[in-house]
Every structure is written in C-alpha cells, then in structure tokens.
Design a protein around this motif. Structure first.
Motif, PDB file in Angstrom:
ATOM      1  N   LEU A  52       0.838  -1.189   0.000  1.00 17.71           N
ATOM      2  CA  LEU A  52       0.000   0.000   0.000  1.00 17.71           C
ATOM      3  C   LEU A  52       0.877   1.244   0.000  1.00 17.71           C
ATOM      4  O   LEU A  52       1.850   1.318   0.746  1.00 17.71           O
ATOM      5  N   ASP A  53       0.503   2.208  -0.829  1.00 18.78           N
ATOM      6  CA  ASP A  53       1.251   3.462  -0.845  1.00 18.78           C
ATOM      7  C   ASP A  53       0.349   4.669  -0.619  1.00 18.78           C
ATOM      8  O   ASP A  53       0.801   5.796  -0.632  1.00 18.78           O
ATOM      9  N   ASP A  54      -0.929   4.421  -0.382  1.00 20.79           N
ATOM     10  CA  ASP A  54      -1.867   5.485  -0.083  1.00 20.79           C
ATOM     11  C   ASP A  54      -1.743   5.840   1.407  1.00 20.79           C
ATOM     12  O   ASP A  54      -1.948   4.993   2.271  1.00 20.79           O
ATOM     13  N   ARG A  56      -3.560   7.489   3.511  1.00 16.55           N
ATOM     14  CA  ARG A  56      -4.736   7.288   4.353  1.00 16.55           C
ATOM     15  C   ARG A  56      -4.983   5.814   4.642  1.00 16.55           C
ATOM     16  O   ARG A  56      -5.362   5.449   5.752  1.00 16.55           O
ATOM     17  N   MET A  57      -4.774   4.964   3.644  1.00 17.50           N
ATOM     18  CA  MET A  57      -4.967   3.519   3.868  1.00 17.50           C
ATOM     19  C   MET A  57      -3.922   2.952   4.812  1.00 17.50           C
ATOM     20  O   MET A  57      -4.222   2.100   5.633  1.00 17.50           O
ATOM     21  N   THR A  58      -2.681   3.414   4.692  1.00 17.85           N
ATOM     22  CA  THR A  58      -1.626   2.873   5.545  1.00 17.85           C
ATOM     23  C   THR A  58      -1.829   3.236   7.011  1.00 17.85           C
ATOM     24  O   THR A  58      -1.331   2.535   7.886  1.00 17.85           O
ATOM     25  N   HIS A  63       1.494  -1.078   5.766  1.00 19.08           N
ATOM     26  CA  HIS A  63       2.069  -0.955   4.427  1.00 19.08           C
ATOM     27  C   HIS A  63       1.825  -2.164   3.524  1.00 19.08           C
ATOM     28  O   HIS A  63       2.120  -2.112   2.339  1.00 19.08           O
TER      29      HIS A  63
END
Length: 90
Positions: A52-54, A56-58, A63
């Motif tokens: 994951l590189d967003d 907000r998601m991380t 990650h």
C-alpha cells in the motif's frame, strides 16, 4: 442453490502475516496471534499481498494488505461453513 456450484470462494482481508496450517490459518506475529479454523471444510488457501502506498490507507492497514482466498472446490448445492477465529498461543 438450485444446482451445485463449481466452487465457492470466500475473500478475507488482513494486514497480518498469514501461515497456512492443517485445517486453518495462523494470523499475526508474537505475542498476539489468532487461529482461523475452517471447521473441517476442505478449503484451498491462496494469499495475495499488496503493498500500500496510499497515506490514508496505511494509517489503518499498514504498508501491506493481504487477501486470503478460501476456495471450496466442490461445495454441492446445500450446506454450511463455520469459520472460528480464536486467540492462538501455540
């Protein structure tokens, strides 16, 4: 179902490491781990990882996000599945 399905797939998402063990999965790392038990259902397990590189998601997921695909290859036209999640200390 009106006729037997070719297969049934359950998708589960987790940020935790996943280890395939007989009859289930071990999720997480020491000191906090959980066991997902399949209750005798003969699932085939596949785990897909996605970085994951967003930002907000991380914050919520970390990650790496894992999709666990549980596939029942011959479910028939009726039945039930029981998944049990419990603390694991093995």
């Amino acid at each position: 179902m009106e006729r037997p399905a070719g297969e049934v797939v359950l998708n589960l998402m987790t940020p935790q490491p996943v280890v395939d063990v007989p009859g289930g999965l071990i999720l997480g790392t020491d000191p906090v781990r959980a066991r997902l038990d399949f209750g005798g259902t003969p699932f085939t397990v596949a785990v897909e990882e996605r970085d994951l590189d967003d930002a907000r998601m991380t914050l919520s997921w970390g990650h790496v996000l894992r999709r666990v695909r549980l596939t029942h290859p011959a479910p028939g036209s009726a039945g039930s599945v029981r998944l049990t999640l419990s603390r694991y200390s093995g």
